[in-house]
Design a protein around this motif. Structure first.
Motif, PDB file in Angstrom:
ATOM      1  N   LYS A 162      20.875   3.722 -36.546  1.00  0.00           N
ATOM      2  CA  LYS A 162      19.718   2.834 -36.382  1.00  0.00           C
ATOM      3  C   LYS A 162      19.960   1.485 -37.047  1.00  0.00           C
ATOM      4  O   LYS A 162      19.575   0.433 -36.513  1.00  0.00           O
ATOM      5  CB  LYS A 162      18.492   3.508 -37.001  1.00  0.00           C
ATOM      6  CG  LYS A 162      17.167   2.815 -36.706  1.00  0.00           C
ATOM      7  CD  LYS A 162      16.603   3.272 -35.391  1.00  0.00           C
ATOM      8  CE  LYS A 162      15.196   2.790 -35.176  1.00  0.00           C
ATOM      9  NZ  LYS A 162      14.651   3.204 -33.874  1.00  0.00           N
ATOM     10  N   ILE A 194      19.495   6.715 -20.724  1.00  0.00           N
ATOM     11  CA  ILE A 194      19.277   5.392 -21.316  1.00  0.00           C
ATOM     12  C   ILE A 194      20.527   4.885 -22.035  1.00  0.00           C
ATOM     13  O   ILE A 194      20.474   3.855 -22.721  1.00  0.00           O
ATOM     14  CB  ILE A 194      18.079   5.408 -22.288  1.00  0.00           C
ATOM     15  CG1 ILE A 194      18.324   6.369 -23.462  1.00  0.00           C
ATOM     16  CG2 ILE A 194      16.800   5.750 -21.552  1.00  0.00           C
ATOM     17  CD1 ILE A 194      17.208   6.348 -24.499  1.00  0.00           C
ATOM     18  N   ILE A 225      12.261   8.698 -27.546  1.00  0.00           N
ATOM     19  CA  ILE A 225      11.571   7.404 -27.519  1.00  0.00           C
ATOM     20  C   ILE A 225      11.375   6.873 -28.936  1.00  0.00           C
ATOM     21  O   ILE A 225      11.630   5.691 -29.221  1.00  0.00           O
ATOM     22  CB  ILE A 225      10.221   7.524 -26.784  1.00  0.00           C
ATOM     23  CG1 ILE A 225      10.452   7.731 -25.280  1.00  0.00           C
ATOM     24  CG2 ILE A 225       9.353   6.292 -27.022  1.00  0.00           C
ATOM     25  CD1 ILE A 225       9.195   8.055 -24.502  1.00  0.00           C
ATOM     26  N   ARG A 252      13.086   7.758 -31.642  1.00  0.00           N
ATOM     27  CA  ARG A 252      14.388   7.482 -32.236  1.00  0.00           C
ATOM     28  C   ARG A 252      14.972   6.164 -31.739  1.00  0.00           C
ATOM     29  O   ARG A 252      15.577   5.421 -32.511  1.00  0.00           O
ATOM     30  CB  ARG A 252      15.364   8.627 -31.911  1.00  0.00           C
ATOM     31  CG  ARG A 252      15.108   9.907 -32.672  1.00  0.00           C
ATOM     32  CD  ARG A 252      16.155  10.946 -32.323  1.00  0.00           C
ATOM     33  NE  ARG A 252      16.009  12.166 -33.112  1.00  0.00           N
ATOM     34  CZ  ARG A 252      16.858  13.193 -33.071  1.00  0.00           C
ATOM     35  NH1 ARG A 252      17.908  13.137 -32.250  1.00  0.00           N
ATOM     36  NH2 ARG A 252      16.673  14.258 -33.823  1.00  0.00           N
ATOM     37  N   GLN A 253      14.810   5.883 -30.464  1.00  0.00           N
ATOM     38  CA  GLN A 253      15.440   4.707 -29.874  1.00  0.00           C
ATOM     39  C   GLN A 253      14.643   3.430 -30.093  1.00  0.00           C
ATOM     40  O   GLN A 253      15.217   2.375 -30.372  1.00  0.00           O
ATOM     41  CB  GLN A 253      15.649   4.941 -28.374  1.00  0.00           C
ATOM     42  CG  GLN A 253      16.429   3.836 -27.672  1.00  0.00           C
ATOM     43  CD  GLN A 253      17.879   3.751 -28.105  1.00  0.00           C
ATOM     44  OE1 GLN A 253      18.382   4.623 -28.822  1.00  0.00           O
ATOM     45  NE2 GLN A 253      18.555   2.694 -27.681  1.00  0.00           N
ATOM     46  N   TRP A 254      13.316   3.506 -29.971  1.00  0.00           N
ATOM     47  CA  TRP A 254      12.507   2.289 -30.014  1.00  0.00           C
ATOM     48  C   TRP A 254      11.478   2.268 -31.143  1.00  0.00           C
ATOM     49  O   TRP A 254      10.808   1.253 -31.339  1.00  0.00           O
ATOM     50  CB  TRP A 254      11.799   2.103 -28.680  1.00  0.00           C
ATOM     51  CG  TRP A 254      12.772   1.855 -27.558  1.00  0.00           C
ATOM     52  CD1 TRP A 254      13.532   0.737 -27.371  1.00  0.00           C
ATOM     53  CD2 TRP A 254      13.080   2.742 -26.469  1.00  0.00           C
ATOM     54  NE1 TRP A 254      14.295   0.860 -26.236  1.00  0.00           N
ATOM     55  CE2 TRP A 254      14.048   2.083 -25.654  1.00  0.00           C
ATOM     56  CE3 TRP A 254      12.653   4.012 -26.094  1.00  0.00           C
ATOM     57  CZ2 TRP A 254      14.570   2.662 -24.506  1.00  0.00           C
ATOM     58  CZ3 TRP A 254      13.171   4.600 -24.947  1.00  0.00           C
ATOM     59  CH2 TRP A 254      14.114   3.924 -24.174  1.00  0.00           C
ATOM     60  N   GLY A 255      11.338   3.362 -31.880  1.00  0.00           N
ATOM     61  CA  GLY A 255      10.367   3.392 -32.964  1.00  0.00           C
ATOM     62  C   GLY A 255      10.943   2.901 -34.276  1.00  0.00           C
ATOM     63  O   GLY A 255      12.134   2.579 -34.393  1.00  0.00           O
TER      64      GLY A 255
END
Length: 318
Positions: free
Chosen positions: A167, A230, A277, A279-282
């Motif tokens: 991240k 994605i 969701i 993990r990727q965008w939060g």
């Protein structure tokens, strides 16, 4: 009319098996993961696990004894299981008083405030874990490295988890050693290490018919396919964080998961999607706990609209 029919709270299992038998079977399934946690994190893991279990047991006993005026329910193993699962969601260097706080919240708020076993809406261990994550973010995101001075509780060497490092852009997903991750050689909470151990526990529970395959498989397949779609490494996502622990041992909780197989699949698919969701965008590198708790809240709706066909019902073709 002289004999009254007594209907107990869920979970209802239509076999000779008891609730306590199921709880102890889950505890047996967690033994390989427990062995991994003790091996990699040593005395810290032992302190956190013992503190969490004792905190849950004592809290449940006191509430039953002095607030609800009921007999002790410790023997059914649910408080022990909640304590162990809570500990598996914590770092091995967490101060004892914070562990105890999480145990009290898990049992008092997550379980007993709804009426006890079979009445709670949300997974109690995850209620305790998320409460601690929000209340003590620094302590809850300081992760001891496995096998680095495992016999020192407070001064263990720490580092970021795989998901946290990805991240922050510190490492590439392609640089992750998947074999070491599956064996547990990575920082994280006690239950994040040893993916193979968690899978063995899941296979044991399925073979013993403690759980079915619908929830864990639907979560893992959805998370893997969505990650691939994605453009992120699906194997890293499946083996990192609380994915396996949540899919196999947390989302499959009898009380807080759907009753029908179709409902279980819908529930699992949504957990897998929400986790990736987040993990990727939060803001958080991990999202399994939030995804499970969110879908726990939708379980009554799933049970209402996705029902098994009534016994003896005949479908009429139009």
């Amino acid at each position: 009319m002289n004999q009254l029919l007594t209907i107990s709270a869920s979970p209802h299992i239509h076999t000779r098996r008891t609730v306590s038998w199921c709880m102890w079977q889950v505890l047996i399934a967690l033994v390989p993961a427990l062995a991994c946690a003790l091996y990699y994190f040593g005395i810290g893991a032992a302190i956190v696990i013992i503190t969490s279990i004792l905190g849950c047991i004592i809290t449940e006993y006191l509430i039953n004894r002095y607030m609800l005026g009921r007999q002790s329910t410790i023997a059914n193993g649910s408080a022990i299981l909640t304590g162990l699962l809570l500990a598996f969601n914590l770092p091995s260097n967490l101060p004892v008083w914070i562990v105890l706080t999480g145990a009290v919240v898990a049992i008092a708020i997550g379980k007993m405030s709804f009426g006890g076993l079979g009445c709670n809406i949300f997974n109690p261990a995850l209620v305790g874990r998320v409460f601690l994550l929000i209340s003590f973010p620094a302590q809850m995101t300081t992760w001891p490295e496995p096998l680095v001075n495992p016999w020192n509780y407070t001064d263990a060497s720490t580092g970021a988890t795989i998901l946290g490092a990805i991240k922050m852009g510190e490492i590439s997903p392609d640089a992750v050693d998947l074999l070491q991750k599956a064996l547990g050689m990575a920082g994280g909470s006690l239950g994040e290490v040893g993916g193979i151990a968690l899978i063995l526990g899941g296979i044991y529970m399925i073979c013993r018919k403690v759980i079915t395959w619908h929830i864990p498989v639907s979560i893992l397949v959805t998370a893997g396919l969505f990650s691939w779609a994605i453009g992120i490494n699906p194997w890293v996502q499946l083996l990192s964080g609380g994915m396996l622990l949540g899919a196999i041992f947390m989302a499959t909780d009898y009380v807080t998961s759907p009753m029908s197989h179709r409902g279980m699949v819908v529930y699992g698919v949504m957990i897998g999607l929400i986790t990736i969701i987040i993990r990727q965008w939060g803001a958080y590198p991990e999202g399994m706990s939030f995804a499970i708790l969110l879908m726990n809240g939708f379980v009554p709706l799933i049970n209402r609209y996705i029902k098994p066909r009534k016994f003896g019902e005949r479908r009429v073709k139009k």
